[in-house]
Design a protein around this motif. Structure first.
Motif, PDB file in Angstrom:
ATOM      1  N   THR A 678       0.847  -1.206   0.000  1.00 14.15           N
ATOM      2  CA  THR A 678       0.000   0.000   0.000  1.00 14.15           C
ATOM      3  C   THR A 678       0.875   1.246   0.000  1.00 14.15           C
ATOM      4  OG1 THR A 678      -0.085  -0.050   2.417  1.00 14.15           O
ATOM      5  CG2 THR A 678      -1.851  -1.193   1.235  1.00 14.15           C
ATOM      6  N   GLY A 679       2.032   1.150  -0.646  1.00 12.47           N
ATOM      7  CA  GLY A 679       3.031   2.210  -0.592  1.00 12.47           C
ATOM      8  C   GLY A 679       2.797   3.334  -1.575  1.00 12.47           C
ATOM      9  N   ILE A 680       3.919   3.985  -1.985  1.00 13.47           N
ATOM     10  CA  ILE A 680       3.844   5.211  -2.777  1.00 13.47           C
ATOM     11  C   ILE A 680       3.444   4.942  -4.218  1.00 13.47           C
ATOM     12  CG2 ILE A 680       5.582   6.294  -1.311  1.00 13.47           C
ATOM     13  CD1 ILE A 680       7.596   5.825  -3.571  1.00 13.47           C
ATOM     14  N   GLY A 681       3.468   3.669  -4.645  1.00  9.95           N
ATOM     15  CA  GLY A 681       3.075   3.346  -6.008  1.00  9.95           C
ATOM     16  C   GLY A 681       4.144   3.719  -7.026  1.00  9.95           C
ATOM     17  N   ILE A 682       3.782   3.539  -8.278  1.00 13.43           N
ATOM     18  CA  ILE A 682       4.722   3.811  -9.386  1.00 13.43           C
ATOM     19  C   ILE A 682       3.992   4.673 -10.401  1.00 13.43           C
ATOM     20  CG2 ILE A 682       6.229   2.798 -11.133  1.00 13.43           C
ATOM     21  CD1 ILE A 682       6.096   0.172  -9.531  1.00 13.43           C
ATOM     22  N   SER A 683       4.620   5.768 -10.804  1.00 18.32           N
ATOM     23  CA  SER A 683       3.985   6.661 -11.775  1.00 18.32           C
ATOM     24  C   SER A 683       3.972   5.997 -13.149  1.00 18.32           C
ATOM     25  CB  SER A 683       4.737   7.980 -11.845  1.00 18.32           C
ATOM     26  OG  SER A 683       6.025   7.775 -12.386  1.00 18.32           O
ATOM     27  N   PRO A 684       3.002   6.348 -14.005  1.00 11.49           N
ATOM     28  CA  PRO A 684       2.941   5.747 -15.346  1.00 11.49           C
ATOM     29  C   PRO A 684       4.211   6.006 -16.159  1.00 11.49           C
ATOM     30  CG  PRO A 684       0.890   6.869 -14.827  1.00 11.49           C
ATOM     31  CD  PRO A 684       1.852   7.235 -13.736  1.00 11.49           C
ATOM     32  N   GLU A 685       4.916   7.125 -15.903  1.00 10.15           N
ATOM     33  CA  GLU A 685       6.124   7.413 -16.663  1.00 10.15           C
ATOM     34  C   GLU A 685       7.265   6.459 -16.292  1.00 10.15           C
ATOM     35  OE1 GLU A 685       4.538   9.639 -14.793  1.00 10.15           O
ATOM     36  OE2 GLU A 685       3.441  10.752 -16.343  1.00 10.15           O
ATOM     37  N   PHE A 694      19.411   1.102 -12.405  1.00  3.99           N
ATOM     38  CA  PHE A 694      19.495   2.419 -11.758  1.00  3.99           C
ATOM     39  C   PHE A 694      18.187   3.220 -11.852  1.00  3.99           C
ATOM     40  CE2 PHE A 694      23.953   1.747 -13.400  1.00  3.99           C
ATOM     41  CZ  PHE A 694      24.414   1.232 -12.206  1.00  3.99           C
ATOM     42  N   THR A 695      17.067   2.532 -12.170  1.00  6.99           N
ATOM     43  CA  THR A 695      15.762   3.203 -12.166  1.00  6.99           C
ATOM     44  C   THR A 695      15.151   3.087 -10.782  1.00  6.99           C
ATOM     45  OG1 THR A 695      15.399   2.732 -14.506  1.00  6.99           O
ATOM     46  CG2 THR A 695      13.449   3.206 -13.185  1.00  6.99           C
ATOM     47  N   GLN A 696      14.587   4.215 -10.261  1.00  2.04           N
ATOM     48  CA  GLN A 696      13.982   4.225  -8.931  1.00  2.04           C
ATOM     49  C   GLN A 696      12.609   4.880  -9.000  1.00  2.04           C
ATOM     50  OE1 GLN A 696      17.147   6.285  -6.844  1.00  2.04           O
ATOM     51  NE2 GLN A 696      17.785   4.378  -5.885  1.00  2.04           N
ATOM     52  N   ALA A 697      11.684   4.263  -8.260  1.00  2.00           N
ATOM     53  CA  ALA A 697      10.326   4.833  -8.228  1.00  2.00           C
ATOM     54  C   ALA A 697      10.319   6.175  -7.532  1.00  2.00           C
ATOM     55  CB  ALA A 697       9.371   3.860  -7.538  1.00  2.00           C
ATOM     56  N   ASP A 698      11.168   6.310  -6.517  1.00  2.00           N
ATOM     57  CA  ASP A 698      11.255   7.580  -5.778  1.00  2.00           C
ATOM     58  C   ASP A 698      12.407   8.387  -6.360  1.00  2.00           C
ATOM     59  OD1 ASP A 698      11.285   9.642  -4.046  1.00  2.00           O
ATOM     60  OD2 ASP A 698      12.057   8.494  -2.324  1.00  2.00           O
ATOM     61  N   ASP A 699      12.087   9.293  -7.315  1.00  2.00           N
ATOM     62  CA  ASP A 699      13.140  10.079  -7.952  1.00  2.00           C
ATOM     63  C   ASP A 699      13.198  11.502  -7.437  1.00  2.00           C
ATOM     64  OD1 ASP A 699      10.787  10.912  -8.923  1.00  2.00           O
ATOM     65  OD2 ASP A 699      11.313  10.778 -11.061  1.00  2.00           O
ATOM     66  N   SER A 700      12.627  11.706  -6.244  1.00  2.00           N
ATOM     67  CA  SER A 700      12.661  13.048  -5.647  1.00  2.00           C
ATOM     68  C   SER A 700      14.060  13.346  -5.149  1.00  2.00           C
ATOM     69  CB  SER A 700      11.664  13.131  -4.481  1.00  2.00           C
ATOM     70  OG  SER A 700      12.048  12.231  -3.457  1.00  2.00           O
ATOM     71  N   LEU A 701      14.311  14.650  -4.908  1.00  2.00           N
ATOM     72  CA  LEU A 701      15.630  15.040  -4.417  1.00  2.00           C
ATOM     73  C   LEU A 701      15.881  14.468  -3.031  1.00  2.00           C
ATOM     74  CD1 LEU A 701      15.791  18.768  -5.572  1.00  2.00           C
ATOM     75  CD2 LEU A 701      16.990  16.803  -6.546  1.00  2.00           C
ATOM     76  N   ALA A 702      14.791  14.282  -2.255  1.00  2.00           N
ATOM     77  CA  ALA A 702      14.957  13.764  -0.890  1.00  2.00           C
ATOM     78  C   ALA A 702      15.470  12.331  -0.928  1.00  2.00           C
ATOM     79  CB  ALA A 702      13.626  13.808  -0.142  1.00  2.00           C
ATOM     80  N   ALA A 728       5.313  -5.712 -13.246  1.00  2.00           N
ATOM     81  CA  ALA A 728       4.977  -4.722 -12.215  1.00  2.00           C
ATOM     82  C   ALA A 728       3.713  -3.992 -12.643  1.00  2.00           C
ATOM     83  CB  ALA A 728       6.128  -3.745 -12.033  1.00  2.00           C
ATOM     84  N   ALA A 729       2.868  -3.685 -11.649  1.00  2.00           N
ATOM     85  CA  ALA A 729       1.628  -2.961 -11.936  1.00  2.00           C
ATOM     86  C   ALA A 729       1.371  -1.967 -10.818  1.00  2.00           C
ATOM     87  CB  ALA A 729       0.463  -3.944 -12.070  1.00  2.00           C
ATOM     88  N   SER A 730       0.778  -0.821 -11.166  1.00  2.00           N
ATOM     89  CA  SER A 730       0.435   0.199 -10.169  1.00  2.00           C
ATOM     90  C   SER A 730      -0.640   1.106 -10.755  1.00  2.00           C
ATOM     91  CB  SER A 730       1.668   1.016  -9.790  1.00  2.00           C
ATOM     92  OG  SER A 730       1.315   2.058  -8.904  1.00  2.00           O
ATOM     93  N   ALA A 731      -1.574   1.480  -9.919  1.00  2.00           N
ATOM     94  CA  ALA A 731      -2.642   2.399 -10.349  1.00  2.00           C
ATOM     95  C   ALA A 731      -2.157   3.833 -10.408  1.00  2.00           C
ATOM     96  CB  ALA A 731      -3.847   2.291  -9.408  1.00  2.00           C
ATOM     97  N   GLY A 732      -0.950   4.086  -9.964  1.00  2.00           N
ATOM     98  CA  GLY A 732      -0.392   5.423 -10.014  1.00  2.00           C
ATOM     99  C   GLY A 732       0.237   5.813  -8.697  1.00  2.00           C
ATOM    100  N   THR A 733       0.726   7.028  -8.649  1.00  2.00           N
ATOM    101  CA  THR A 733       1.407   7.507  -7.447  1.00  2.00           C
ATOM    102  C   THR A 733       0.437   7.492  -6.267  1.00  2.00           C
ATOM    103  OG1 THR A 733       2.764   8.935  -8.829  1.00  2.00           O
ATOM    104  CG2 THR A 733       2.695   9.428  -6.466  1.00  2.00           C
ATOM    105  N   GLY A 734       0.923   6.914  -5.122  1.00  2.00           N
ATOM    106  CA  GLY A 734       0.119   6.833  -3.917  1.00  2.00           C
ATOM    107  C   GLY A 734      -0.858   5.676  -3.911  1.00  2.00           C
ATOM    108  N   GLN A 735      -0.875   4.833  -4.952  1.00  2.00           N
ATOM    109  CA  GLN A 735      -1.870   3.762  -5.059  1.00  2.00           C
ATOM    110  C   GLN A 735      -1.265   2.373  -4.818  1.00  2.00           C
ATOM    111  OE1 GLN A 735      -5.161   4.561  -5.583  1.00  2.00           O
ATOM    112  NE2 GLN A 735      -4.356   6.642  -5.360  1.00  2.00           N
TER     113      GLN A 735
END
Length: 894
Positions: A678-685, A694-702, A728-735
């Motif tokens: 139930t985590g941050i999910g994965i964006s469609p991009e 080297f791909t990461q779902a969390d690509d924020s500066l933090a 891998a499947a995800s309904a989007g960020t936060g899903q």
């Protein structure tokens, strides 16, 4: 000479022994002879010595017999002095007689010896003459057999022309029934009547003068009278003194060939006339009255009404002005006997036509020129087609010359029939100069020439195209180029004698590929060095934590600190393992230990590894596994690593208190494992590249969750090496997100052949352990942990010290770092195996390098096991207690 000297030596010895025997006899019988011993008995020995040893031996024995007689037989005895003068005379008389006897016997012996040698030499000479005569007879018989069995006419006659030898093939050829008939027939009658005078009056005398001759002449068949054409080869026969005694011949029947030649000539005459008077158009020119006759087709070709009177001049007026002088000159040359075959233009209804005219002269029986007979062929369409073809060829030549690829055509002999400018430039010549040359004329590399020719011949012979991805070619300037080459057979009807080659220069691409490979290799070396350098400081940290936990410090805060350090060290070690695993899989260096296993076991191992992280974040883990046991085949450790990575990812990218679900069920022939969070999910991009390196779902500066972005790449590669898939499947960020692993399942009802391995802990023995590591903190901390466990431990900071301490300390186990300052760990291991004190010790390699090649080097050096830094103490305890052949290294682990 040695055996002769030996014989003489024996003759001397035998004579001396004979003299002694005679002396002994006379001495024993002296009471009978008193002082008148018969010295003549010694003459027997003298004669023997002379006959077998020669004059010298006879004289020697004579003097020797006289001396011993004087010494032993005459008073005073045992002295060479003789008191009685008569006895002295007897001795001198004996010497004289012995000398004369020796001279006579030696002379007789020499005469007999010379006579015997002469007889023996003559006998040898006779044997040689007989052998030579037998060889000559054998050779003669062989030649006669060969001649008699030959298929050609072979015969011999004397100088008067009377035959004395004809082989069976010759008799059959001329129709004679037996050799007696052949011998009775003079050689003149063997020839056809019209040719007999020439043969006997001119040819045969020339053969006698020149020694040989050859001519095509007709023989006569005696029964049918028909002519037999022969190649008549004649040569003179000579005796041993070089005198001519007759003639010999080996003649070949060419009658059939002559018939064929005549038929061909007749056929050629018919063909020439048929070509001349065919419907093409024919004409005849009477040179005496200048009258030109045309066939109907000829009138049509020239566009002149039929029946119009024609002369040579009227014909010449029809020729195109630009060609008129050339045609007239060719005609005048033809009247002198030169061939008349010319192409020229005419103008008909203001249009140009192209004609080809051929002609031959006609003569009467006396050889007087009567006229000229010829043909006219309208070749306008052919000329137009040729012109169009030339234009197309010029256009094609421009196209292929403009092409960057090398394009050429070769025949079966390897000759260039066509080549573009790219090929010409590569060989330092022009496209025109290429025609007719071969690869050997242009390429200095003999191996390439042979290889190219064989490849071309294979394509031509098989009529099957061939693609050669990389072909090395040496250019004229000596530079090496690489080509991607296609070879296509050019089929003409049912035959294929040419090959079309199109080659694209990929030299630059190869250079880029080599640079990329080198860069990739440098990257792998960097990663390996990075992992090694990072593992070294991790080792003393983990050792220190292990030591603190073993001493059970009662302070809860200190215990939490130890757990934090331990988890972070484990996390760092796992990151290094993942980093190296990606490179290993990419280069095919990961080896899987395939065995049947329950999916429950994999899930349990993965959950056990990931549970501390999940619990530390207060997350809820739900596990759902099918009730029916599901079996798969794979590497137990690697598949547990896959699920552990997915669970760790879910934990990292799910907030504290979140939910993670792990399920495993069977669908058809697959086992399907799902990890949902139930985590941050994965964006469609990001989703399409989520498994990329080297791909990461969390690509924020933090970048709060950390990681290198290689875990999912490793997971996909490991799953695919097991023949499975991952999505891998995800309904989007936060899903939240869902990862699905499909692995091939074993058939339903499968059960393993034997019991599953028992992984229960073995009791830990106490060992004398030598730690060899130049990194002082790592060595000291590891020593403290092992000492705390009850082991007797010593340390050494280099290879030479380790070898010295090993002979005194006699360790049962050696933990040996590979990278030492003096000797590397592999060399130290080999020397430890050679020492009697450590021949059977357990050798464990400690290294920060995880490449498979280090594992192979460890095996060959004599290590039993290999551990990566920082040391896993549970694995170390298992290795120390495992029942391993200490010298074989057969249970060597990574």
């Amino acid at each position: 000479m040695n055996h002769i000297k030996y014989f003489f030596r024996n003759a001397y010895i035998s004579s001396i022994l004979g003299t002694a025997a005679v002396l002994f006899a006379l001495k024993q019988l002296q009471f009978i002879f008193e002082n008148s011993s018969p010295l003549q008995l010694f003459l027997v020995v003298v004669a023997f010595a002379t006959w077998h040893g020669g004059l010298k031996a006879g004289l020697f024995i004579t003097m020797f017999s006289a001396a011993v007689s004087d010494y032993f037989l005459f008073e005073p005895y045992n002295s060479f002095y003789t008191a009685d003068t008569r006895e002295m005379l007897r001795i001198f008389f004996f010497i004289t007689v012995g000398t004369i006897c020796s001279l006579i016997i030696a002379r007789i012996h020499n005469q007999e010896k010379r006579a015997l040698n002469a007889v023996m030499e003559r006998e040898t000479q006779l044997k040689q003459e007989v052998a030579e005569r037998n060889r000559t007879i054998a050779e003669r018989d062989l030649y006669v057999s060969l001649v008699k069995s030959g298929t050609e006419f072979t015969g011999m006659c004397d100088t008067g022309g009377v035959p004395f030898f004809i082989n069976d093939a010759g008799l059959r050829l001329v129709g004679l029934d037996n050799v007696e008939e052949g011998f009775k027939t003079p050689i003149k009658d063997y020839f056809f009547p019209e040719d007999q005078a020439f043969i006997m009056d001119e040819f045969i005398p020339a053969v006698f003068r020149n020694g040989r001759g050859e001519i095509e002449i007709r023989f006569r068949h005696f029964k049918t009278g028909e002519a037999l054409w022969m190649i008549y080869k004649v040569f003179t026969l000579k005796d041993l003194n070089g005198n001519i005694i007759g003639l010999g011949t080996v003649s070949t029947n060419i009658t059939e060939r002559k018939h064929i030649e005549e038929a061909l000539r007749e056929s050629q005459r018919d063909l020439n006339r048929a070509q001349a008077v065919a419907h093409i158009g024919s004409w005849r020119m009477n040179v005496r009255n200048n009258i030109l006759e045309w066939s109907d087709e000829n009138f049509r070709i020239f566009g002149i009404p039929k029946g119009t009177p024609l002369t040579y001049q009227s014909f010449l007026d029809s020729v195109h002005p630009a060609d008129r002088n050339r045609v007239d000159a060719s005609w005048n040359e033809a009247l002198k006997g030169e061939p008349y075959d010319i192409e020229h233009r005419i103008i008909v209804d203001q249009k140009i036509k192209w004609l080809r005219e051929q002609a031959e002269l006609e003569f009467n029986e006396r050889g007087t020129l009567l006229g000229v007979f010829g043909t006219t062929e309208d070749i306008t369409d052919i000329k137009n087609s040729q012109e169009a073809l030339e234009q197309e060829r010029a256009l094609l030549s421009q196209v292929i010359d403009a092409a960057p690829s090398v394009i050429f055509v070769k025949d079966r002999e390897g000759r260039f029939l066509l080549g573009n400018e790219a090929l010409a430039r590569s060989y330092g010549t022009s496209s025109e100069s290429l025609i007719g040359l071969t690869e050997e004329d242009l390429n200095s590399n003999a191996d390439e020439v042979i290889h190219f020719y064989q490849e071309d011949l294979d394509v031509i012979s098989s009529c099957i195209p061939k693609l050669l991805p990389e072909v090395k070619v040496t250019h004229a300037d000596g530079s090496i180029h690489w080509y991607n080459t296609v070879k296509i057979p050019l089929i003409d009807g049912e035959n294929c004698n040419k090959v079309l080659v199109v080659a694209t220069d990929i030299t630059e691409r190869k250079r880029y590929e080599n640079e990329l490979r080198q860069a990739d290799s440098r990257k792998d070396q960097f990663l390996a060095m990075l992992a090694h350098e990072l593992r070294n400081p991790l080792a003393p940290i983990r050792n220190a934590v292990q030591l603190l936990k073993m001493r059970k410090i009662p302070d809860p805060a200190m215990e939490r600190v130890c757990n934090i350090i331990e988890r972070q060290v484990a996390h760092m070690a796992q990151l290094l393992d993942d980093l190296l695993d990606v490179a290993r899989i990419k280069h095919g260096k990961i080896r899987l230990k395939i065995e049947p296993m329950l999916i429950n076991d994999i899930v349990n191992h993965a959950v056990e590894a990931s549970r501390p992280l999940i619990e530390s974040r207060g997350q809820k883990l739900t596990i759902s596994i099918a009730a029916t046991p599901q079996w798969i085949e794979g590497d137990r450790i690697r598949l547990a690593q896959v699920l552990s990575n997915l669970l760790n990812n879910a934990a990292k990218f799910t907030s504290e208190g979140g939910r993670i679900t792990l399920s495993a069920n069977r669908e058809g022939s697959d086992v399907v494992i799902e990890v949902r969070d139930t985590g941050i999910g994965i964006s469609p991009e990001i989703l399409p590249q989520i498994f990329d390196l080297f791909t990461q779902a969390d690509d924020s500066l933090a970048h709060s969750q950390g990681g290198l972005g290689i875990g999912l790449t490793l997971v996909r590669q490991l799953v695919e090496k097991h023949g499975g898939t991952i999505t891998a499947a995800s309904a989007g960020t936060g899903q939240g997100s869902l990862f699905t692993v499909r692995l091939p399942a074993l058939p339903a009802g499968f059960s393993p052949a034997g019991p599953m391995p028992d992984e229960s802990a073995l009791p830990v023995r106490k060992f004398r352990i030598l730690i060899v590591d130049d990194y002082a903190d790592a060595a000291e901390s590891l020593m403290m942990v092992l000492a705390e466990q009850g082991h007797e431990v010593e340390t050494a900071d280099c290879g030479m010290k380790a070898l010295e301490q090993a002979q005194v300390f006699q360790p049962q186990a050696v933990l040996l770092d590979i990278g030492l300052p003096d000797l590397n760990g592999f060399e130290v291991a080999k020397r430890l195996r050679a020492l009697p004190e450590t021949r059977d010790a357990i050798l464990i390699a400690l290294t920060g390098y995880g490449q498979p090649e280090y594992l192979e080097l460890s095996k060959s050096a004599g290590f039993n096991h290999q551990l990566l830094k920082p040391v896993d103490f549970e694995k170390l305890a298992m290795l120390l207690t495992s029942p391993t052949d200490k010298r074989s290294g057969k249970t060597l682990l990574g």
